[in-house]
Design an enzyme around this catalytic site. Structure first.
Site, PDB file in Angstrom:
ATOM      1  N   SER A   1      28.665  33.345  17.098  1.00 19.50           N
ATOM      2  CA  SER A   1      27.689  34.245  16.494  1.00 19.50           C
ATOM      3  C   SER A   1      26.993  33.624  15.288  1.00 19.50           C
ATOM      4  O   SER A   1      26.289  32.633  15.401  1.00 19.50           O
ATOM      5  CB  SER A   1      28.386  35.557  16.123  1.00 19.50           C
ATOM      6  OG  SER A   1      27.455  36.534  15.723  1.00 19.50           O
TER       7      SER A   1
ATOM      8  N   ASP B   1      23.592  34.052  18.237  1.00 22.24           N
ATOM      9  CA  ASP B   1      23.782  34.541  19.607  1.00 22.24           C
ATOM     10  C   ASP B   1      22.894  35.732  19.926  1.00 22.24           C
ATOM     11  O   ASP B   1      23.052  36.365  20.967  1.00 22.24           O
ATOM     12  CB  ASP B   1      25.256  34.868  19.875  1.00 22.24           C
ATOM     13  CG  ASP B   1      25.736  36.123  19.172  1.00 22.24           C
ATOM     14  OD1 ASP B   1      25.213  36.431  18.076  1.00 22.24           O
ATOM     15  OD2 ASP B   1      26.638  36.804  19.700  1.00 22.24           O
TER      16      ASP B   1
ATOM     17  N   ASP C   1      22.414  38.817  18.735  1.00 23.62           N
ATOM     18  CA  ASP C   1      22.744  40.241  18.705  1.00 23.62           C
ATOM     19  C   ASP C   1      22.545  40.874  17.330  1.00 23.62           C
ATOM     20  O   ASP C   1      22.817  42.058  17.141  1.00 23.62           O
ATOM     21  CB  ASP C   1      24.164  40.496  19.217  1.00 23.62           C
ATOM     22  CG  ASP C   1      25.246  39.855  18.352  1.00 23.62           C
ATOM     23  OD1 ASP C   1      24.912  39.163  17.361  1.00 23.62           O
ATOM     24  OD2 ASP C   1      26.442  40.044  18.676  1.00 23.62           O
TER      25      ASP C   1
END
Length: 454
Positions: free
Chosen positions: A107, A248, A250
């Site tokens: 992430s 990533d 999100d």
């Protein structure tokens, strides 16, 4: 469930150190395959199929190969889609009718870290019972199915295009982005080849930055964790708005044409207010312990209920499902719209914000004028893994003294990170100088006890 390897967001760590080593990751793939087989999960033919995607870290090649070997040894077919945002994997797992989705990503962490996130066949976080079976299988000796039963590997060549079309489908057909100049910061991460086309194909003039990954530069001085870079590029190019994602894809942070940055709390407020305007019964908002007190007060004035959970999109999703609410998110930029997707999605959330601005003919500043944010001072204090601050009388006393000093005019939150060996110290107050002073004092006490400097 007592987890040994799974944290709040899968398995994560420093590459080359347990659990992010080639041998362990191969065993993890095998254990996941065993758990699927034991659970009778097979959505394609007579054996399970698992989708593997990744972000742009150089270690993704190594870990992808290890996972593929382990899954194949367990008799599971593997579908490889290459770099794709985490929410893209959640979507494709469901769309391709596969048994499991695995994202190789850490992430927002630096490139030296990596990890694996898991999605169920329905595109949601992996159920606890499946995680428990994977953990148990990791304690068994690795074995291999007969040669005829080994899993096969397939390449999903149109994965990026499929996800681009999905994101666009969440934006109204009657609207477009013609006339908008948008800076899109992809953090040199998994969205580098999908985010710019989404906004471009909807009509915007797109200036893509952070879109040249080299395996080492993911999240480095750009993206949602470094929004000042986005702000500088928006001012440089005279753009109407800026959109920053993390490695990533999100998380979402945005800024306006003046370079003013808007975090996940503020963007969630814009979306929630727009749902209310359009008469969508979203129930209420699920936030976290970190949700700004100013946002909570703004929701209250608008008649919108707020429920807080522990930090982590996993807990937000669980609470949203339990309450049957549609919206939730974190100030870090995770924003979940369950009427559009099964998980947090930075691109989808950005489109929801843009819809609200276009239909109301408002700027971000105007759309957030109903809230007055408190200053949050956050300090990460490095600690040894396993350090329990609640067992330290000095730290507990310092935390109690800070609460007393704020006298009800702010909040204090001390919590261990779920992804890094740090203790996060947050002090929130209307007075920014007070928030800074109290946060530093508390962090210094913790650093003294933990033997490190804040």
């Amino acid at each position: 469930m007592q987890r040994t390897y799974f944290g709040t967001d899968g398995v994560r760590g420093r590459v080359g150190e347990l659990p992010i080593t080639p041998d362990f990751v191969m065993k993890l793939g095998w254990a996941a395959g065993r758990a699927l087989a034991a659970n009778g999960v097979a959505r394609r033919g007579d054996r399970p199929g698992v989708l593997i995607g990744k972000d742009t870290r150089i270690s993704g090649y190594l870990l992808e190969a290890a996972l593929e070997a382990g899954l194949s040894a367990a008799g599971v077919d593997v579908y490889l889609c290459g770099p794709l945002p985490t929410p893209g994997i959640a979507y494709l797992t469901r769309a391709l009718r596969l048994s499991l989705g695995i994202v190789i990503s850490a992430s927002h962490n630096p490139f030296e870290d990596n990890g694996m996130k898991f999605f169920s066949a329905t595109g949601t976080k992996l159920p606890d019972e499946i995680e428990a079976k994977v953990e148990r299988a990791l304690g068994e000796p690795l074995s291999c199915v007969a040669s005829a039963a080994l899993g096969k590997a397939y390449r999903v060549d149109d994965a990026a295009g499929r996800y681009v079309e999905f994101c666009k489908s969440t934006f109204p057909n009657e609207l477009d982005l013609i006339g908008w100049r948008i800076v899109v910061d992809c953090a040199h991460g998994a969205a580098y080849h999908v985010a710019p086309p989404v906004f471009h194909e909807l009509g915007a003039e797109v200036i893509a930055v952070g879109s040249e990954p080299d395996g080492l530069n993911i999240n480095a001085g750009c993206g949602a964790t470094h929004p000042q870079f986005l702000a500088s590029k928006v001012r440089e190019h005279g753009a109407d708005i800026g959109i920053a994602l993390d490695g990533d894809g999100d998380r979402l942070i945005m800024c306006d044409r003046d370079g003013r940055i808007y975090d996940g709390d503020e963007l969630l407020y814009v979306i929630a207010a727009d749902y209310c305007r359009r008469g969508i019964a979203h129930g209420g908002i699920v936030g976290t312990q970190m949700t700004n007190l100013g946002i909570e007060q703004g929701f209250a004035r608008a008649g919108i209920a707020l429920a807080r959970t522990k930090v982590g999109d996993r807990y937000i999703l669980e609470e949203m499902h339990a309450r049957r609410w549609l919206l939730g998110g974190e100030n870090s930029g995770h924003i979940i719209c369950l009427d559009k997707h099964t998980t947090g999605d930075g691109i989808v959330a950005a489109l929801a914000v843009l819809r609200a601005l276009i239909e109301q003919k408002k700027t971000l500043a105007e759309a957030t004028s109903g809230i007055a944010m408190f200053t949050q001072r956050l300090i990460n204090v490095p600690i040894q893994r396993g350090f329990d601050w609640k067992a330290s009388e000095a730290v507990v006393a310092a935390e109690r003294d800070t609460v007393r000093a704020l006298a009800g005019s702010g909040r204090v939150l001390v919590r261990p990170s779920g992804t890094e060996p740090v203790l996060r110290v947050m002090v929130e107050a209307r007075d920014g100088m007070a928030a800074d002073l109290h946060a530093r004092k508390l962090a210094e006490v913790i650093a003294g006890v933990a033997g490190s400097a804040p």
